[in-house]
Write an enzyme that holds these catalytic residues in place. Structure first.
Site, PDB file in Angstrom:
ATOM      1  N   CYS A   1       0.852  -1.193   0.000  1.00  0.00           N
ATOM      2  CA  CYS A   1       0.000   0.000   0.000  1.00  0.00           C
ATOM      3  C   CYS A   1       0.892   1.249   0.000  1.00  0.00           C
ATOM      4  O   CYS A   1       1.765   1.382   0.864  1.00  0.00           O
ATOM      5  CB  CYS A   1      -0.902  -0.012   1.226  1.00  0.00           C
ATOM      6  SG  CYS A   1      -1.833   1.512   1.436  1.00  0.00           S
TER       7      CYS A   1
ATOM      8  N   ASP B   1      -0.461  -5.605   0.413  1.00  0.00           N
ATOM      9  CA  ASP B   1      -1.762  -5.886  -0.177  1.00  0.00           C
ATOM     10  C   ASP B   1      -1.691  -7.263  -0.830  1.00  0.00           C
ATOM     11  O   ASP B   1      -0.627  -7.683  -1.299  1.00  0.00           O
ATOM     12  CB  ASP B   1      -2.112  -4.823  -1.232  1.00  0.00           C
ATOM     13  CG  ASP B   1      -2.514  -3.500  -0.611  1.00  0.00           C
ATOM     14  OD1 ASP B   1      -3.102  -3.503   0.474  1.00  0.00           O
ATOM     15  OD2 ASP B   1      -2.230  -2.450  -1.228  1.00  0.00           O
TER      16      ASP B   1
END
Lengths: 125, 125, 125, 125, 125, 125, 125, 125, 125, 125
Positions: H31, H38
């Site tokens: 992220c 992520d």
């Protein structure tokens, strides 16, 4: 082979085109080559004309194939022919999904449209 | 590579266009780069012309790839070519869904339409 | 039949009894009667002694059965024998789940406990 | 390797033995042989003693393995060691379920019981 | 915090030990650290003594946690305490399964046995 | 009724107690009251003594019930009797799960243990 | 309330203890407080003594609750009482799983063991 | 950021338009706001022009995003750009399905059509 | 009612029309009639214009409905209005699937197309 | 038969065409031939005109069929007629999926379009 009569009742709402579907997951017939039983699920979907098929007679109709030897491709087409003869539906589709043989399984489907239901596609030819 | 002959039988209802699907979840071939086995599910769907494929010979046909080295992209196209040569179907689609390699899995599909089946789209050009 | 050597590495935590499971959904061998391929999923579960099985060699071990003809009942027991010989695990269980033949499918499982692991059941005899 | 500190908070109900489970489906580390990433789901289940693990620090702890090379068998045992050191739980079980490599997937589990929790089995020896 | 009264009705069959389970998949409370809402499914299972919990009041009881800040570990234990106080059941188990936060999800469970229900284990000490 | 002979082959590993499971999802018989077909899945699980059942003959055995009228409760017990007579297994369990009739469906299971397999339960009587 | 008679037939294999399960997913009764319909799945599992329940009469028995007002806890216990009176089974278990009301759903289960079936637990007291 | 080269091989059947799909369920990036990892599944589907993507290099390409900070919306579009540059496919679609953050999950998809593949819609303008 | 501001960031690839979907399974509001909480899953799908919605602010936006009383039909339309005002997307669709009340559950969906995106249908009128 | 009035409330956003779906999985009526209960799931989907159906009255409407004898084909069409009379929706579709009888199950669906909603198909006739 002698199949039982498909009983009908009058379509209670003949002016509306609606879809009726009956699924029989307990179909069994016999392989015409080996004589061994075949198993499958038969799905019938139709838009009724003046007649609807009566459920009990449909069950008996399918049961009558229990000792009948027939190829999958043949079965589905015979269903189409018999249902068209008995019901004269506006539209009809039959699908048979059969259980694996030799690791492979098969699914056959056919459909029928009543002559007067084949419309223009709305474009200018 | 020498594939066994795809046997056929006459389409019992050649005047109706209906769909035949055979699914083989037990397909295995060999990676042409590493020599390791590949595994996948091959789905064949077609509208027969004058001929239907006989199931046992289809099984043997798929089995003959057991020690054949070929890319996924190549396999699916060779199936199309062989089935068109043997059956001359009105329409044919083959899909191969292969198991994960390096965490990633692949799905390849190809189709074929017989020349005389390519219709106008019904609009005025 | 000549199976490749099962490579091992030292159990990194031999003082703790923990469970290791490896599942191979891509197993294939040959039916000893018909010569046709069989397909199945083999699950190996064990508590290591001093040795763990190395994954790549386990994959090659399973792949070596690709052209071997053997009954299901025989396969599972041969796996037990080979893994015990290579790893001498404290506990080992093998399950094979095979795909349908003639509509029927089969699952075979066997286990092994190292002699010194068979304890009293804690009741007073 | 330098793992972040596992933060704790006092068990709010230390007199009741109840079970706490945290599941992390987004675990990734690196294969110590090939250097490629591994992916898996780590399940931690425990009966707390005086301390509970704080969720955010547990997330950071797992994230710190992102570039760490380690065998599956080693990872699960290191988790056990670290959680026992930080929490001294009455009972603890860790399971790792990893994604397929070469068609095969693995699941490793280990557990720990605090010395004073190992009871008689209630039978007369 | 002021929870609504758990209403009860007399156990209609107090002489038979049977299991009653109520599952509330629409539970929400607030994280005591961040103030953001938490979501989960609360399962209550019990063997009634003289009293059964009335369903509507149980719903209101759970709803009263809507704006309450509490750790998962604390919630489950408070439910146990409140249900024991209101129902004095022979046996009670509560499980809370909460939705993922930071990719990780949690499940907490606790149980209670009424003093007079703790039996001998049937072995000779 | 005349059932075909259950063929056997020698248990290839009689010294190890391992579990063999055969599942037949394509079983059909006839309701003794109405004469309509019944459908179900029959699961056979056993630990072989000196003999294993041969799969093809098991398939024929099940097929021979195709036109036989029998209650579910009776079928499962007759399978137990026939398999014990043919195989004399150390342990055997049969389960039949039948499709819905009148909205309700049924599942029947029975088991058998060879006399010499009934052991002491390890407690001191 | 006047429930129809539960018909029985003689247990065809009274010397073997086997398990019979009937599942009715189409049960409906009425909430005694609000008068609104309740819906659920009733599962009956038993080991028969001398009598088995006849399926059609079991269906009629369940249907007779269609306009009956009763709490879930009460229903399950009344089923137990009625089935014990009609069948005197060696063992019986009833579970009712009801659809959500106010977001919450319930599951109630009770069981019964015939007096002469309660055995020693095989340990020396 | 420096992504590894996407290797290609010549499309073995360039005259047939067939669909190639590669699914990578083991994608992870970072992220750009919080720096936390992520996780997601990336699906690539395309009709090849003269070139097919080589699977191993595709895996390495995805792996190179492991420590890259990027918004979901940006990632999917960069994939499109890179694949178009390397393969010049006739048609290409990329979908990314990412795991929940704050209870919410996201799915982004984009597609590309080669200029010469944009046909008339068959109507008369 | 005072909803928090929906934060935005510039669409990183404004020249490509691609689809962004955010699913919030943890939505809760209040029934305007009974005052009881409602629960549902809200799916937002859009093609961005110049702006994308920032995920954290979207989460806060949904959370602000926690104590708001509103009909399902109203909620979905207000989302449309608010998202159009904040993002001016080329296309937007919102679907809400709510949990059962009185045995029945509901699903509402609405969509919006930016004026300049409404194209001719490509036929000659 | 006397069905309760379908209550309505003004469509809160009459200028936007959005879709409302209500699913009732707890529908029961009576077979007009045998008098036995039928069970099914009724799905109603519509685009409101000036009026929306109120949920509680919709529940009562469905409940009023509890002791009504009617064929599946008839039920679905009567729903259409009643909903059109009460709501005058722009578009409406009803589907009923009924549970198996004699092994076979049925699904019936019908739809209605308000006269002023039937548009030109955009081609030049």
């Amino acid at each position: 082979m002698d199949t039982p009569k498909l009983e009908t009742f009058p379509n209670p709402h003949p002016n509306r085109e609606y879809v009726i579907k009956h699924v029989q997951p307990e179909f069994t017939s016999v392989c015409p080559v080996t004589g061994h039983p075949d198993f499958g699920t038969i799905t019938m979907e139709y838009v009724a004309g003046d007649l609807c098929v009566e459920l009990k007679s449909l069950k008996f109709y399918y049961q009558s194939y229990r000792n009948e030897g027939a190829f999958y491709e043949d079965l589905i087409n015979r269903f189409i022919d018999d249902f068209v003869a008995a019901l004269n539906p506006k539209w009809l589709e039959i699908t048979g999904k059969f259980t694996p043989r030799g690791g492979m399984y098969s699914e056959i489907s056919a459909s029928h449209v009543r002559d007067d239901m084949i419309e223009d596609d709305g474009c200018d030819h």
